[in-house]
Design a protein around this motif. Structure first.
Motif, PDB file in Angstrom:
ATOM      1  N   GLU A 187      -3.923  -7.115  -6.625  1.00 55.88           N
ATOM      2  CA  GLU A 187      -4.450  -7.066  -5.263  1.00 55.88           C
ATOM      3  C   GLU A 187      -5.829  -7.723  -5.176  1.00 55.88           C
ATOM      4  O   GLU A 187      -6.145  -8.374  -4.179  1.00 55.88           O
TER       5      GLU A 187
ATOM      6  N   GLU B  33      -4.905   4.721  -0.455  1.00 53.20           N
ATOM      7  CA  GLU B  33      -3.840   3.735  -0.169  1.00 53.20           C
ATOM      8  C   GLU B  33      -3.105   4.116   1.122  1.00 53.20           C
ATOM      9  O   GLU B  33      -2.659   3.239   1.876  1.00 53.20           O
TER      10      GLU B  33
ATOM     11  N   GLU C 113     -10.305  -1.826  -3.462  1.00 45.64           N
ATOM     12  CA  GLU C 113      -9.429  -1.940  -4.631  1.00 45.64           C
ATOM     13  C   GLU C 113     -10.251  -2.172  -5.896  1.00 45.64           C
ATOM     14  O   GLU C 113      -9.865  -1.740  -6.986  1.00 45.64           O
TER      15      GLU C 113
ATOM     16  N   GLU D 203       0.836  -1.214   0.000  1.00 46.11           N
ATOM     17  CA  GLU D 203       0.000   0.000   0.000  1.00 46.11           C
ATOM     18  C   GLU D 203       0.867   1.259   0.000  1.00 46.11           C
ATOM     19  O   GLU D 203       0.535   2.251  -0.652  1.00 46.11           O
TER      20      GLU D 203
ATOM     21  N   HIS E  21      -5.229   2.733   3.775  1.00 49.29           N
ATOM     22  CA  HIS E  21      -5.007   1.279   3.851  1.00 49.29           C
ATOM     23  C   HIS E  21      -3.698   0.954   4.574  1.00 49.29           C
ATOM     24  O   HIS E  21      -3.655   0.093   5.447  1.00 49.29           O
TER      25      HIS E  21
HETATM   26 FE   LIG Z   1      -5.085  -0.208  -1.189  1.00 43.47          FE
END
Ligand SMILES: [Fe+2]
Ligand SMILES: [Fe+2]
Ligand SMILES: [Fe+2]
Ligand SMILES: [Fe+2]
Ligand SMILES: [Fe+2]
Ligand SMILES: [Fe+2]
Lengths: 182, 182
Positions: free
Chosen positions: B94, B49, B125, B16, B52
């Protein structure tokens, strides 16, 4: 590019991306604790790591597709004093082991572009460590750190407290290439 | 925490962090090509991200010290069309492999906190991939992408084009937890 040096650039991209990320989250924690200058220091150095990551990424533009980065990162965040210790530990690893090894191998394999990218990062991680140590001492005494403007070179990530120089001492970029964190 | 799941959280933090970093640099390239909305999309998803990575990092707060992340990243940046393809490839990995495997192992090892962190990322995602595909089609036709405001949930990284919902459909956070990229 020779494969060993290439893998080191990939790993260094991962390591710089992870340092950038940790420092953003550490800045948030410092703000919660009202250490405004420590937060600003984390944001400035996070930006320097963004420049480092970008330099390594661009040095790999001959690649095409997915590769696995094997990159050390410091885990176990806590309060700002703890986070500064993690930051010092991460910079120390880069200064004492990672970049010296990557530079040595790049020289050995005669990969000039990779060598330059590693040397630019290496030159600055020492300054990061010093700035984090200064912040650690302040926070350890219960204070925010005294911190002037911090300037980051957008070309090589060179980091200094104070006004921007006419030329970057690491890469030679002009004053206009510096971004201020005041 | 069981060691296999722990290593997957470490790897996911690395992945990430690297996606966040690539999208920041891809945003710069999109700006150079005057694809203003594509640049905004890269910045918004880069922020998701970041959320995340922070969730995985916090799920590992029992660790203390340095660990190596083994994290896939897409290399070989180019113009914005190429960069969108790299972004689609990364999100696809992912969605199709990384998060399904990490979720499966977290269930198998009964690691609820890790499972939730993986599921939150996984849920989003897919939306990232769709948004990048829409941008790819526009840029492929020579146009910037039509894009409304993009909202990111600061708790789980949920990403949507349009106005913020009353509650995040992934984590249940309230509307005030959303950040807008307009
Ligand atoms: Fe992500
Ligand atoms: Fe760095
Ligand atoms: Fe550094
Ligand atoms: Fe520089
Ligand atoms: Fe994503
Ligand atoms: Fe959410």
């Amino acid at each position: 590019m020779r494969k060993m040096t290439e893998q080191h650039l990939i790993n260094a991209f991962g390591g710089e991306s992870q340092a950038h990320m940790r420092y953003l989250h550490f800045a948030n924690q410092a703000e919660k604790e009202k250490f405004t200058n420590v937060a600003r220091l984390f944001r400035a150095i996070s930006h320097a790591e963004y420049v480092h990551a970008g330099d390594h990424y661009k040095a790999l533009k001959h690649l095409n597709g997915g590769f696995v980065a094997n990159s050390m990162a410091a885990f176990g965040p806590g309060d700002t004093l703890k986070n500064l210790q993690l930051a010092i530990d991460g910079e120390t690893f880069e200064i004492e082991e990672m970049y010296p090894v990557y530079i040595e191998v790049a020289k050995f394999q005669e990969e000039k572009l990779a060598q330059r990218s590693f040397e630019w990062s290496y030159a600055t991680e020492k300054l990061h460590k010093q700035l984090f140590e200064k912040a650690f001492d302040a926070v350890n005494a219960g204070n925010d750190v005294d911190l002037g403007p911090v300037h980051i070179c957008e070309v090589c990530g060179y980091t200094l407290e104070g006004e921007a120089p006419d030329r970057c001492p690491v890469c030679g970029a002009v004053k206009e290439k510096f971004t201020a964190f005041r």
